[in-house]
Design a protein around this motif. Structure first.
Motif, PDB file in Angstrom:
ATOM      1  N   PHE A 122      36.386  39.819  32.964  1.00 36.67           N
ATOM      2  CA  PHE A 122      37.673  40.055  32.304  1.00 36.67           C
ATOM      3  C   PHE A 122      38.392  41.250  32.930  1.00 36.67           C
ATOM      4  N   ARG A 123      37.652  42.297  33.239  1.00 37.44           N
ATOM      5  CA  ARG A 123      38.276  43.470  33.850  1.00 37.44           C
ATOM      6  C   ARG A 123      38.737  43.165  35.276  1.00 37.44           C
ATOM      7  N   LEU A 124      37.949  42.371  36.005  1.00 33.71           N
ATOM      8  CA  LEU A 124      38.318  42.012  37.376  1.00 33.71           C
ATOM      9  C   LEU A 124      39.565  41.131  37.395  1.00 33.71           C
ATOM     10  N   LYS A 125      39.676  40.243  36.426  1.00 37.33           N
ATOM     11  CA  LYS A 125      40.825  39.330  36.373  1.00 37.33           C
ATOM     12  C   LYS A 125      42.145  40.081  36.145  1.00 37.33           C
ATOM     13  N   LEU A 126      42.063  41.258  35.527  1.00 38.58           N
ATOM     14  CA  LEU A 126      43.271  42.044  35.291  1.00 38.58           C
ATOM     15  C   LEU A 126      43.970  42.394  36.600  1.00 38.58           C
ATOM     16  N   ASN A 127      43.195  42.547  37.692  1.00 38.04           N
ATOM     17  CA  ASN A 127      43.785  42.858  38.995  1.00 38.04           C
ATOM     18  C   ASN A 127      43.660  41.710  39.985  1.00 38.04           C
ATOM     19  N   ASP A 128      43.219  40.543  39.515  1.00 40.40           N
ATOM     20  CA  ASP A 128      43.105  39.369  40.379  1.00 40.40           C
ATOM     21  C   ASP A 128      43.452  38.139  39.544  1.00 40.40           C
ATOM     22  N   ALA A 129      44.745  37.891  39.391  1.00 40.17           N
ATOM     23  CA  ALA A 129      45.192  36.807  38.517  1.00 40.17           C
ATOM     24  C   ALA A 129      44.776  35.439  39.024  1.00 40.17           C
ATOM     25  N   ALA A 130      44.404  35.319  40.316  1.00 35.52           N
ATOM     26  CA  ALA A 130      44.011  34.025  40.866  1.00 35.52           C
ATOM     27  C   ALA A 130      42.617  33.603  40.406  1.00 35.52           C
ATOM     28  N   LEU A 131      41.821  34.552  39.937  1.00 30.78           N
ATOM     29  CA  LEU A 131      40.463  34.239  39.467  1.00 30.78           C
ATOM     30  C   LEU A 131      40.527  33.520  38.128  1.00 30.78           C
ATOM     31  N   GLN A 132      39.822  32.390  38.013  1.00 33.07           N
ATOM     32  CA  GLN A 132      39.752  31.652  36.758  1.00 33.07           C
ATOM     33  C   GLN A 132      38.283  31.432  36.395  1.00 33.07           C
ATOM     34  N   PHE A 133      37.974  31.494  35.094  1.00 38.50           N
ATOM     35  CA  PHE A 133      36.584  31.277  34.693  1.00 38.50           C
ATOM     36  C   PHE A 133      36.510  30.785  33.255  1.00 38.50           C
ATOM     37  N   THR A 134      35.488  29.961  33.000  1.00 34.31           N
ATOM     38  CA  THR A 134      35.192  29.470  31.654  1.00 34.31           C
ATOM     39  C   THR A 134      33.690  29.587  31.433  1.00 34.31           C
ATOM     40  N   GLN A 135      33.309  29.833  30.203  1.00 37.40           N
ATOM     41  CA  GLN A 135      31.889  29.998  29.892  1.00 37.40           C
ATOM     42  C   GLN A 135      31.176  28.655  29.920  1.00 37.40           C
ATOM     43  N   GLU A 136      29.952  28.633  30.427  1.00 41.37           N
ATOM     44  CA  GLU A 136      29.137  27.427  30.444  1.00 41.37           C
ATOM     45  C   GLU A 136      27.664  27.810  30.285  1.00 41.37           C
ATOM     46  N   HIS A 137      26.853  26.803  29.970  1.00 48.05           N
ATOM     47  CA  HIS A 137      25.422  27.054  29.783  1.00 48.05           C
ATOM     48  C   HIS A 137      24.616  26.093  30.647  1.00 48.05           C
ATOM     49  N   SER A 138      23.622  26.636  31.340  1.00 49.15           N
ATOM     50  CA  SER A 138      22.728  25.837  32.165  1.00 49.15           C
ATOM     51  C   SER A 138      21.321  25.954  31.593  1.00 49.15           C
ATOM     52  N   VAL A 139      20.649  24.813  31.492  1.00 48.53           N
ATOM     53  CA  VAL A 139      19.266  24.822  31.014  1.00 48.53           C
ATOM     54  C   VAL A 139      18.402  25.681  31.922  1.00 48.53           C
ATOM     55  N   ALA A 140      18.733  25.649  33.202  1.00 50.03           N
ATOM     56  CA  ALA A 140      17.907  26.366  34.176  1.00 50.03           C
ATOM     57  C   ALA A 140      18.232  27.850  34.239  1.00 50.03           C
ATOM     58  N   LEU A 141      19.505  28.197  34.255  1.00 54.16           N
ATOM     59  CA  LEU A 141      19.915  29.570  34.526  1.00 54.16           C
ATOM     60  C   LEU A 141      20.434  30.308  33.307  1.00 54.16           C
ATOM     61  N   GLY A 142      20.547  29.617  32.163  1.00 56.66           N
ATOM     62  CA  GLY A 142      21.012  30.261  30.944  1.00 56.66           C
ATOM     63  C   GLY A 142      22.527  30.285  30.847  1.00 56.66           C
ATOM     64  N   SER A 143      23.072  31.254  30.121  1.00 58.81           N
ATOM     65  CA  SER A 143      24.521  31.365  29.919  1.00 58.81           C
ATOM     66  C   SER A 143      25.173  32.043  31.124  1.00 58.81           C
ATOM     67  N   GLY A 144      26.334  31.503  31.501  1.00 59.33           N
ATOM     68  CA  GLY A 144      27.062  32.062  32.637  1.00 59.33           C
ATOM     69  C   GLY A 144      28.499  31.587  32.603  1.00 59.33           C
ATOM     70  N   PHE A 145      29.146  31.561  33.777  1.00 60.95           N
ATOM     71  CA  PHE A 145      30.559  31.202  33.858  1.00 60.95           C
ATOM     72  C   PHE A 145      30.797  30.287  35.053  1.00 60.95           C
ATOM     73  N   ARG A 146      31.628  29.275  34.831  1.00 57.35           N
ATOM     74  CA  ARG A 146      32.105  28.428  35.924  1.00 57.35           C
ATOM     75  C   ARG A 146      33.408  29.049  36.408  1.00 57.35           C
ATOM     76  N   CYS A 147      33.426  29.541  37.656  1.00 58.67           N
ATOM     77  CA  CYS A 147      34.559  30.318  38.176  1.00 58.67           C
ATOM     78  C   CYS A 147      35.299  29.532  39.253  1.00 58.67           C
ATOM     79  N   GLY A 148      36.622  29.629  39.231  1.00 54.11           N
ATOM     80  CA  GLY A 148      37.463  28.993  40.238  1.00 54.11           C
ATOM     81  C   GLY A 148      38.041  30.032  41.183  1.00 54.11           C
ATOM     82  N   PHE A 149      37.967  29.755  42.494  1.00 51.84           N
ATOM     83  CA  PHE A 149      38.428  30.698  43.511  1.00 51.84           C
ATOM     84  C   PHE A 149      39.428  30.001  44.434  1.00 51.84           C
ATOM     85  N   LEU A 150      40.213  30.820  45.147  1.00 52.88           N
ATOM     86  CA  LEU A 150      41.188  30.268  46.092  1.00 52.88           C
ATOM     87  C   LEU A 150      40.512  29.733  47.350  1.00 52.88           C
TER      88      LEU A 150
END
Length: 614
Positions: free
Chosen positions: A330-358
């Motif tokens: 959230f703090r990084l996105k304040l200075n990088d509006a192109a970064l997009q992310f949504t929360q997701e859960h993986s059985v293998a890796l636990g809770s994390g985020f699916r992030c979109g990059f340019l």
């Protein structure tokens, strides 16, 4: 005299005819930032005692890698040989293709561009791409052949390349060495004489282009704007055209290169606007700013929202750091509006985020900033692109993860993103490079001679194929002399399938991936072979299978742990041993049906590194 008083005495009185807005474009490491430093030094924008290398590169990452990640505009005053004093606005731009939309918007705020070419390396792939971008914006391009002081400089060869590849007359090139300060006066004179002044519409309505923005925790979003017409002052009410939201202007100013507050900005000027905009989500690069009381009938051309091209999952290495990662994003996105992310859960890796990059560089920079600036150790999943799937009922889906891939029986057509790649490679490597392009499902559209030693290739390649190792392998094949740039060209139909990995008959979603149909078997063999070595033996045999739909493409078995149930039998009838073996066999059969396979976390991390050459 303070910077603000200096601007009042000159800047506020200057008309648009003595304003020049320009950018500097170049391939990586051709001297763009050093030339910027010399221009600031020659015009006295920065006092000699405060001068340092890479003045406009504020981040450690920018200084280490020698690249520009964030645009840094600056206003300079220059007294030309004709006796007039000019106001020069340098809008420094990121040079990498990942940030091409920001570059195109920054170039839209200019009337001219300095093209810097290294005298020893000549025209490179990014040089060609950046010139095409500038010409599409109808900018005047002035070539500067830099580093002429090097022993390996080939000035005449580079002049020839400018004419043959870029169609720029060689007589227009300025010879310079930014490091030694050679040719800097000629560059400044060219900016004044060759670049046109801004043209100003006569209706007087406020039109300003947002070419970048940053977030300030105390003042909110700071807009970097170029005024095409009208005037903007403190206390004005402004309107963002695409959202319709209005704000009150709290501060306007210019960059010298640090922000300097002024009373107002007028047509042709570049500066910043602070207007109590609290969320970066409210602002987009390319947006038009106009007056709330008297808005313009239509926005400035070319605005579109930035869409991610590459997706990757980011998970904390330590699951307890999830909130820390969330806060950092959230703090990084304040200075990088192109970064997009949504929360997701993986059985293998636990809770994390699916992030979109340019693009890949953007993804790498974000991951590095998370580790350095926010001290979060992360695991990144295999990068993927956005696929478009047309279903049999006519609906179109955008899928960026194998988890959302629909049933094959419902798919009418699959489309994947393609790019046009510009490759400049040595002549003796052409065969191996073409083989690499074919291996990545690409085609070579054209081939041009750069000089006696190099060839320029224009290739069309699926974006998914260049995500991981294409650039590294290109550098290996060409012994470091090859260069590459690419541009997104659109979506095309493709024969793609979802490759599932089944462990003991159960699909493991974290191992699934989207691959070309002809590469599915090779990829499947590589994955199951790796997993066979990573999954520890159980009390029963574990089958690891790679499948597309219901068809098994590859299989490996993890051996069962051997327990000698007849160790206590010595002598006597063989039938007793047979009974024990039969009992063990039945037990293993039940365990195969109901037993759970424990997959270590290392297996999920190692599979991300699996690649296959087909």
């Amino acid at each position: 005299m303070s910077e603000k008083d200096s601007f009042h005495s000159f800047g506020q009185a200057v008309d648009a005819s003595r304003v020049r807005n320009f950018s500097i474009i170049a391939h990586v490491d051709h001297g763009k930032t050093t030339l910027s430093d010399r221009l600031l030094q020659r015009t006295g924008t920065i006092p000699q005692r405060q001068m340092e290398d890479q003045v406009l590169d504020a981040m450690d990452l920018e200084r280490e890698r020698g690249i520009t990640i964030k645009a840094h505009p600056v206003t300079m005053y220059y007294q030309a040989r004709d006796g007039q004093t000019y106001l020069l606005n340098l809008i420094d731009t990121p040079g990498h293709v990942d940030f091409s939309y920001e570059v195109s918007r920054s170039l839209a705020a200019c009337e001219g561009a300095l093209l810097v070419v290294d005298a020893s390396q000549g025209v490179q792939a990014q040089t060609v791409a950046n010139v095409q971008l500038a010409l599409r914006q109808n900018l005047v391009v002035v070539p500067v052949i830099n580093k002429i002081d090097l022993p390996t400089a080939d000035v005449e060869g580079v002049r020839h390349q400018l004419e043959e590849i870029l169609a720029i007359p060689k007589e227009e090139a300025i010879l310079a060495s930014a490091k030694e300060g050679i040719g800097i006066d000629e560059v400044l004179e060219a900016i004044v004489t060759r670049f046109p002044p801004p043209s100003v519409p006569e209706d007087g309505l406020l039109r300003a282009l947002i070419f970048d923005s940053v977030y300030d925790p105390f003042r909110g979003v700071v807009l970097y704007v170029r005024l095409f017409s009208g005037r903007i002052s403190r206390g004005d009410r402004i309107l963002l055209f695409s959202t319709g939201r209005t704000y009150e202007v709290k501060e306007v100013g210019i960059f010298r290169p640090k922000p300097v507050e002024v009373d107002h900005l007028v047509a042709g000027f570049t500066g910043y606007v602070v207007a109590n905009i609290r969320s970066p989500e409210e602002v987009s690069v390319g947006e038009t700013v106009t007056s709330a009381q008297c808005p313009v009938p239509e926005p400035l051309p070319g605005f579109r929202r930035v869409l991610p091209m590459v997706y990757s999952g980011l998970y904390p290495l330590n699951p307890a750091d999830f909130e820390k990662l969330k806060s950092a994003l959230f703090r990084l996105k304040l200075n990088d509006a192109a970064l997009q992310f949504t929360q997701e859960h993986s059985v293998a890796l636990g809770s994390g985020f699916r992030c979109g990059f340019l693009g890949l560089l953007h993804m790498e920079i974000v991951q590095e900033r998370l580790r350095r600036e926010y001290e979060v150790e992360i695991v990144a999943t295999y990068p993927s692109v956005v696929y478009r799937i047309v279903l049999t009922q006519g609906k179109t889906l955008e899928v960026y993860s194998p988890a959302f891939w629909p049933d094959p029986s419902q798919i009418e057509e699959v489309m994947e993103p393609y790019v046009e790649a510009i490759l400049i490679v040595p002549n003796d490597c052409i065969g191996d490079v073409l083989q690499l392009v074919l291996e990545k499902r690409g085609t070579c559209r054209s081939m041009e001679t750069v000089d006696s030693k190099r060839i320029l290739l224009r290739c069309e390649i699926p974006l998914a194929e260049i995500l991981v190792d294409f650039h590294d392998r290109l550098k290996t094949i060409t012994r470091g002399y090859g260069s590459m740039d690419y541009e997104f060209t659109g979506y095309r139909p493709a024969d793609l399938v979802k490759l599932d990995i089944l462990v003991n008959g159960e699909p493991v979603e974290a191992f699934s991936c989207i691959v070309a149909k002809e590469k599915a078997q090779a990829r499947g063999r590589a994955l199951v072979g790796k997993l066979k070595d990573l999954i520890p033996p159980h009390l029963f045999k574990v089958a690891i299978q790679a499948a597309v739909g219901g068809k098994i493409l590859a299989r490996e078995d993890v051996r069962a742990l051997a327990k000698n149930v007849t160790a206590k039998c010595y002598g006597g009838d063989i039938t007793r041993k047979r009974k024990l073996w039969e009992k063990q066999k039945e037990g293993k059969k039940r365990m195969r049906a109901f037993g759970r396979v424990n997959i270590p976390q290392e297996a999920f991390l190692e599979v991300l590194k699996v690649d296959v050459e087909t």
